[in-house]
Design a protein around this motif. Structure first.
Motif, PDB file in Angstrom:
ATOM      1  N   THR A  97     -31.369   1.397  -9.892  1.00 49.50           N
ATOM      2  CA  THR A  97     -30.739   2.004  -8.721  1.00 49.50           C
ATOM      3  C   THR A  97     -29.904   3.205  -9.180  1.00 49.50           C
ATOM      4  O   THR A  97     -29.543   3.296 -10.351  1.00 49.50           O
ATOM      5  N   VAL A  98     -29.619   4.095  -8.234  1.00 48.93           N
ATOM      6  CA  VAL A  98     -28.714   5.212  -8.545  1.00 48.93           C
ATOM      7  C   VAL A  98     -27.501   5.059  -7.651  1.00 48.93           C
ATOM      8  O   VAL A  98     -27.639   4.942  -6.429  1.00 48.93           O
ATOM      9  N   ARG A  99     -26.342   4.999  -8.240  1.00 45.17           N
ATOM     10  CA  ARG A  99     -25.138   4.844  -7.421  1.00 45.17           C
ATOM     11  C   ARG A  99     -24.822   6.163  -6.729  1.00 45.17           C
ATOM     12  O   ARG A  99     -24.710   7.201  -7.375  1.00 45.17           O
ATOM     13  N   THR A 100     -24.701   6.083  -5.415  1.00 43.95           N
ATOM     14  CA  THR A 100     -24.374   7.313  -4.696  1.00 43.95           C
ATOM     15  C   THR A 100     -22.872   7.552  -4.798  1.00 43.95           C
ATOM     16  O   THR A 100     -22.088   6.602  -4.853  1.00 43.95           O
ATOM     17  N   THR A 101     -22.513   8.793  -4.836  1.00 47.50           N
ATOM     18  CA  THR A 101     -21.079   9.116  -4.922  1.00 47.50           C
ATOM     19  C   THR A 101     -20.465   8.902  -3.553  1.00 47.50           C
ATOM     20  O   THR A 101     -20.933   9.437  -2.561  1.00 47.50           O
ATOM     21  N   LYS A 102     -19.442   8.084  -3.525  1.00 53.86           N
ATOM     22  CA  LYS A 102     -18.772   7.808  -2.249  1.00 53.86           C
ATOM     23  C   LYS A 102     -17.378   8.406  -2.279  1.00 53.86           C
ATOM     24  O   LYS A 102     -16.715   8.426  -3.314  1.00 53.86           O
ATOM     25  N   GLY A 103     -16.964   8.857  -1.123  1.00 48.31           N
ATOM     26  CA  GLY A 103     -15.575   9.294  -0.982  1.00 48.31           C
ATOM     27  C   GLY A 103     -15.199  10.452  -1.869  1.00 48.31           C
ATOM     28  O   GLY A 103     -14.054  10.535  -2.310  1.00 48.31           O
ATOM     29  N   SER A 104     -16.162  11.377  -2.109  1.00 54.13           N
ATOM     30  CA  SER A 104     -15.840  12.441  -3.063  1.00 54.13           C
ATOM     31  C   SER A 104     -14.732  13.369  -2.548  1.00 54.13           C
ATOM     32  O   SER A 104     -14.071  14.035  -3.328  1.00 54.13           O
ATOM     33  N   ASP A 105     -14.509  13.378  -1.204  1.00 56.64           N
ATOM     34  CA  ASP A 105     -13.437  14.235  -0.699  1.00 56.64           C
ATOM     35  C   ASP A 105     -12.045  13.642  -0.924  1.00 56.64           C
ATOM     36  O   ASP A 105     -11.045  14.339  -0.844  1.00 56.64           O
ATOM     37  N   ILE A 106     -11.969  12.326  -1.176  1.00 63.29           N
ATOM     38  CA  ILE A 106     -10.652  11.751  -1.479  1.00 63.29           C
ATOM     39  C   ILE A 106     -10.598  11.194  -2.883  1.00 63.29           C
ATOM     40  O   ILE A 106      -9.549  10.957  -3.442  1.00 63.29           O
ATOM     41  N   LEU A 107     -11.785  10.912  -3.440  1.00 61.44           N
ATOM     42  CA  LEU A 107     -11.824  10.200  -4.708  1.00 61.44           C
ATOM     43  C   LEU A 107     -11.858  11.170  -5.854  1.00 61.44           C
ATOM     44  O   LEU A 107     -12.842  11.835  -6.067  1.00 61.44           O
ATOM     45  N   ALA A 108     -10.824  11.200  -6.606  1.00 66.47           N
ATOM     46  CA  ALA A 108     -10.923  11.864  -7.889  1.00 66.47           C
ATOM     47  C   ALA A 108     -11.546  10.843  -8.831  1.00 66.47           C
ATOM     48  O   ALA A 108     -11.853   9.727  -8.418  1.00 66.47           O
ATOM     49  N   VAL A 125       0.880  -1.166   0.000  1.00 62.89           N
ATOM     50  CA  VAL A 125       0.000   0.000   0.000  1.00 62.89           C
ATOM     51  C   VAL A 125       0.921   1.221   0.000  1.00 62.89           C
ATOM     52  O   VAL A 125       1.612   1.496   0.971  1.00 62.89           O
ATOM     53  N   VAL A 126       0.947   1.915  -1.125  1.00 62.87           N
ATOM     54  CA  VAL A 126       1.865   3.044  -1.295  1.00 62.87           C
ATOM     55  C   VAL A 126       1.257   4.319  -0.699  1.00 62.87           C
ATOM     56  O   VAL A 126       1.943   5.190  -0.191  1.00 62.87           O
ATOM     57  N   TRP A 127      -0.047   4.402  -0.792  1.00 67.18           N
ATOM     58  CA  TRP A 127      -0.759   5.577  -0.270  1.00 67.18           C
ATOM     59  C   TRP A 127      -2.167   5.142   0.094  1.00 67.18           C
ATOM     60  O   TRP A 127      -2.730   4.248  -0.560  1.00 67.18           O
ATOM     61  N   ASP A 128      -2.724   5.739   1.136  1.00 69.32           N
ATOM     62  CA  ASP A 128      -4.142   5.484   1.421  1.00 69.32           C
ATOM     63  C   ASP A 128      -4.801   6.769   1.871  1.00 69.32           C
ATOM     64  O   ASP A 128      -4.157   7.643   2.432  1.00 69.32           O
ATOM     65  N   GLY A 129      -6.086   6.891   1.577  1.00 66.98           N
ATOM     66  CA  GLY A 129      -6.826   8.077   1.982  1.00 66.98           C
ATOM     67  C   GLY A 129      -8.187   7.660   2.494  1.00 66.98           C
ATOM     68  O   GLY A 129      -8.821   6.763   1.924  1.00 66.98           O
ATOM     69  N   LEU A 130      -8.607   8.275   3.599  1.00 69.50           N
ATOM     70  CA  LEU A 130      -9.894   7.923   4.204  1.00 69.50           C
ATOM     71  C   LEU A 130     -10.874   9.078   4.022  1.00 69.50           C
ATOM     72  O   LEU A 130     -10.579  10.214   4.385  1.00 69.50           O
ATOM     73  N   SER A 131     -12.046   8.750   3.463  1.00 70.21           N
ATOM     74  CA  SER A 131     -13.062   9.776   3.267  1.00 70.21           C
ATOM     75  C   SER A 131     -13.920   9.916   4.529  1.00 70.21           C
ATOM     76  O   SER A 131     -13.982   9.005   5.359  1.00 70.21           O
TER      77      SER A 131
END
Ligand code: SF4
Length: 361
Positions: free
Chosen positions: A330-341, A72-78
């Motif tokens: 279904t509609v996929r909710t956006t997850k982790g938008s603060d870390i996920l580009a 794991v080179v980098w990890d980010g938690l939303s």
């Protein structure tokens, strides 16, 4: 620069392959079972700790295989609990994996099957990178093992991943044999033992490989459809030139579906582009209602993207119209938008910052 380890990864081996290897060196089948228990049930990857495995077998394994899991080179938690990982392999290449939490303590890992991607979908950041290489089965399984280890070490020993989606970087069916092997390892009771219903493979629509899906364990299949008109689909996904909607839908009909199972169609909703009344009508003509589920994915804008995300009311309207026509939607909710580009963007950004050879083993 360290020399790259060229031995095959131990985690690329299915149970039957490990049995065959051990048998050819005079070891018994039960040893393969013990090894798989250490790796896939106890998540102990350091073979020096495998107390019931003989030194002779351990020596044999380390002479013939690479026993290291990716880093794991980098990890980010939303804020919503989503975790994004940049996973590094022994040649210094990296891919993204994303852990998405859901109800009932479920945790889905979205993993990658290739470094980059050759398909070139115009809405996808990874698609702009081209294909660097396929992943070995052990590198696909390795993403699961590395994230599991990370969660157990950093969050708590009871942490477990429960579901898998092959929806990260790459077209999994372009890497057919290695992806298939990884799916066997994920679903085999002797290995990770995930229920086939909890593993989903998403494909852009490689028709010849879809026809070969009967060779796969019967996992869930999702098709990236994104348009019900050939002109629009070709603009979004150049693969549609080779395998248009007619050819795609005929191939999908041949997928052996177990009772009560669906094909999921992913539909990226883009503002004023494929979210119109005529798109609802075309979709309703194209997809068989009984065995189709439609998953709407509101477009996730990234800095250079020319497409826009539709408004919430437009998304709800589109869903309502499809449901009115008899579809499960279904509609996929956006997850982790603060870390996920957008998919692939993290990798691009991080690669500028990391000397990739530092992570080679
Ligand atoms: S959406 Fe998937 S198949 Fe298309 S370019 Fe991106 S990674 Fe490849």
């Amino acid at each position: 620069m360290e020399k790259i380890n060229e031995r095959r990864l131990l985690f690329s081996l299915t149970f039957d392959e490990l049995v065959k290897f051990l048998d050819s060196h005079g070891a018994k089948k039960f040893v393969a079972k013990q090894i798989f228990e250490w790796i896939y049930h106890k998540f102990v990857f350091d073979h020096t700790q495998w107390t019931n495995v003989s030194d002779k077998v351990k020596g044999l394994l380390s002479e013939n295989f690479d026993l290291t899991i990716p880093k794991v080179v980098w990890d980010g938690l939303s804020e919503d609990g989503t975790r994004k990982f940049l996973i590094g392999f022994r040649d210094g290449r990296t891919v993204e994996a994303v852990m998405i939490p859901a109800r009932n303590n479920r945790k889905t890992l979205c993993l990658s099957s290739q470094v980059g991607c050759a398909i070139g979908c115009t809405f996808c950041h990874t698609g702009t990178m081209g294909l660097t290489r396929h992943l070995e089965a052990g590198e696909i399984v390795g993403q699961f093992l590395s994230v599991t280890k990370f969660l157990k070490d950093k969050v708590g020993p009871e942490e477990r991943l429960s579901n898998i989606v092959y929806m990260g970087q790459g077209e999994p069916l372009h890497n057919f044999d290695e992806t298939k092997k990884s799916a066997i390892i994920f679903t085999d009771e002797k290995a990770l033992g995930l229920s086939q219903r909890r593993v989903t493979l998403s494909t852009s629509g490689l028709v010849p490989q879809i026809k070969k899906l009967e060779d796969f364990p019967p996992i869930n299949i999702a098709i990236s459809l994104h348009a019900a008109h050939n002109e629009i689909r070709t603009e979004l996904m150049p693969i549609n030139k080779a395998y248009d909607l007619d050819r795609l839908l005929s191939a999908i009909k041949e997928i052996p579906l177990k009772a009560h199972r669906y094909i999921t169609y992913e539909y990226l909703l883009i503002d004023k582009y494929n979210d119109r009344k005529e798109d609802v009508e075309a979709l309703s003509k194209l997809l068989p209602k009984k065995v189709s589920k439609i998953n709407l994915i509101p477009f996730n804008e990234y800095p250079e993207s020319s497409f826009k995300r539709p408004s919430v009311s437009r998304i709800n309207w589109f869903r309502y119209e499809l449901e009115k026509n008899g579809y499960t939607c279904t509609v996929r909710t956006t997850k982790g938008s603060d870390i996920l580009a957008a998919c692939g963007q993290l990798k691009s950004e991080m690669e500028k910052k990391i000397n990739l050879w530092e992570i080679g083993q």
